[in-house]
Design an enzyme around this catalytic site. Structure first.
Site, PDB file in Angstrom:
ATOM      1  N   CYS A  31       0.835  -1.203   0.000  1.00 49.01           N
ATOM      2  CA  CYS A  31       0.000   0.000   0.000  1.00 49.01           C
ATOM      3  C   CYS A  31       0.873   1.258   0.000  1.00 49.01           C
ATOM      4  O   CYS A  31       1.654   1.466   0.937  1.00 49.01           O
ATOM      5  CB  CYS A  31      -0.920   0.007   1.218  1.00 49.01           C
ATOM      6  SG  CYS A  31      -1.849   1.542   1.390  1.00 49.01           S
ATOM      7  N   LYS A  58     -11.166  -8.089   5.665  1.00 53.74           N
ATOM      8  CA  LYS A  58     -10.713  -7.424   6.894  1.00 53.74           C
ATOM      9  C   LYS A  58     -11.260  -8.109   8.145  1.00 53.74           C
ATOM     10  O   LYS A  58     -12.441  -8.433   8.200  1.00 53.74           O
ATOM     11  CB  LYS A  58     -11.156  -5.960   6.891  1.00 53.74           C
ATOM     12  CG  LYS A  58     -10.611  -5.156   5.731  1.00 53.74           C
ATOM     13  CD  LYS A  58     -11.192  -3.750   5.720  1.00 53.74           C
ATOM     14  CE  LYS A  58     -10.749  -3.012   4.461  1.00 53.74           C
ATOM     15  NZ  LYS A  58     -11.813  -2.909   3.476  1.00 53.74           N
ATOM     16  N   VAL A  71      -5.748   1.293   5.717  1.00 56.23           N
ATOM     17  CA  VAL A  71      -4.419   1.380   6.329  1.00 56.23           C
ATOM     18  C   VAL A  71      -3.765   2.632   5.743  1.00 56.23           C
ATOM     19  O   VAL A  71      -4.135   3.060   4.652  1.00 56.23           O
ATOM     20  CB  VAL A  71      -3.555   0.119   6.021  1.00 56.23           C
ATOM     21  CG1 VAL A  71      -4.107  -1.089   6.720  1.00 56.23           C
ATOM     22  CG2 VAL A  71      -3.371  -0.121   4.536  1.00 56.23           C
ATOM     23  N   GLU A  84      -5.288   7.810   8.752  1.00 58.38           N
ATOM     24  CA  GLU A  84      -4.962   8.660   7.590  1.00 58.38           C
ATOM     25  C   GLU A  84      -3.450   8.865   7.488  1.00 58.38           C
ATOM     26  O   GLU A  84      -2.807   9.349   8.428  1.00 58.38           O
ATOM     27  CB  GLU A  84      -5.681  10.018   7.631  1.00 58.38           C
ATOM     28  CG  GLU A  84      -7.195   9.924   7.593  1.00 58.38           C
ATOM     29  CD  GLU A  84      -7.736   9.332   6.298  1.00 58.38           C
ATOM     30  OE1 GLU A  84      -7.085   9.437   5.237  1.00 58.38           O
ATOM     31  OE2 GLU A  84      -8.842   8.742   6.345  1.00 58.38           O
ATOM     32  N   SER A  85      -2.900   8.524   6.327  1.00 60.49           N
ATOM     33  CA  SER A  85      -1.439   8.476   6.171  1.00 60.49           C
ATOM     34  C   SER A  85      -0.737   9.792   6.508  1.00 60.49           C
ATOM     35  O   SER A  85       0.215   9.798   7.293  1.00 60.49           O
ATOM     36  CB  SER A  85      -1.069   8.015   4.758  1.00 60.49           C
ATOM     37  OG  SER A  85      -1.579   8.908   3.782  1.00 60.49           O
TER      38      SER A  85
END
Length: 240
Positions: A31, A58, A71, A84-85
């Site tokens: 990802c 999931k 993720v 949230e990245s």
């Protein structure tokens, strides 16, 4: 940083509490959003426990932590969950202030966030073009749009006259932008960079960054995963 393990899916047991003083990352090996967080963790040398999630199947315990089921998420030993990245990356930069990645100057930091906001509009095209192409449909309009957006990104580097987006060393914005450029060859989008020489130079430099090198997958590995993803059967554990 703890080694990545096989992904956990439906029916798997929930992991125990996060050990005191440690931080846990819920991730997926391929990802690009999770890679942002992994880059920051690696660059800062933060000891991390990594748990990979099967995003197609999931586990319920994961959805209980993050109802969106995305993720990355970070979990602390006190049970705090950060999603949230870009938010996880900023959180890490503030919680672990050694080797700051965001600039301390408020305006310089705001500039990085504004550039990130612009870049977030580019990301969908990285997916749209190969997926549209895979359906046998015409992608010329999408290609033209991506080339135009990459040209603007190239211009940022030209105007700044610096090696990286935040200056002459790697900073937060470079890590937030990088993961999709690691995949351009595998996703057959490299030709869209033909008119962006400074951006190409930036890619070459980023490939030498220690955190990027530590986490990098080859174009062949990315290609295998992305093909499985497009076909609707993502092979999350490929190569393990």
């Amino acid at each position: 940083m703890a080694s990545s393990q096989k992904c956990l899916g439906k029916g798997s047991c929930a992991p125990g509490p996060v050990p005191k003083g440690k931080i846990r990352l819920y991730s997926m090996r391929f990802c690009p959003y999770a890679q942002r967080t992994r880059l920051v963790l690696t660059a800062k040398g933060i000891e991390t426990e990594t748990i990979n999630i099967n995003l197609k199947e999931k586990p319920q315990w994961y959805l209980d932590k993050n109802p969106l089921g995305l993720v990355p998420i970070l979990e602390t030993s006190s049970g705090q969950v950060i999603c949230e990245s870009a938010i996880t990356c900023e959180y890490l930069d503030e919680m672990y202030p050694e080797k700051k990645l965001f600039p301390s100057d408020p305006f310089a930091k705001a500039q990085q966030k504004m550039l990130l906001e612009d870049y977030s509009k580019v990301i969908p095209l990285f997916y749209k073009i190969p997926m549209t192409r895979n359906k046998g449909e015409d992608v010329s309009a999408l290609e033209a749009e991506l080339k135009e957006k990459l040209s603007k990104l190239n211009k940022v580097l030209v105007n700044k006259k610096t090696k990286y987006f935040g200056g002459d060393s790697v900073t937060m914005i470079d890590y937030l932008i990088w993961p999709w450029f690691e995949r351009v060859e595998a996703w057959q989008l490299k030709y869209c960079l033909d008119g962006a020489p400074e951006l190409n130079n930036w890619i070459v430099r980023m490939q030498e960054d220690p955190a990027v090198k530590a986490l990098k997958f080859s174009a062949d590995v990315h290609k295998v995963f992305f093909t499985s993803f497009i076909e609707g059967k993502p092979n999350y554990d490929y190569g393990l």
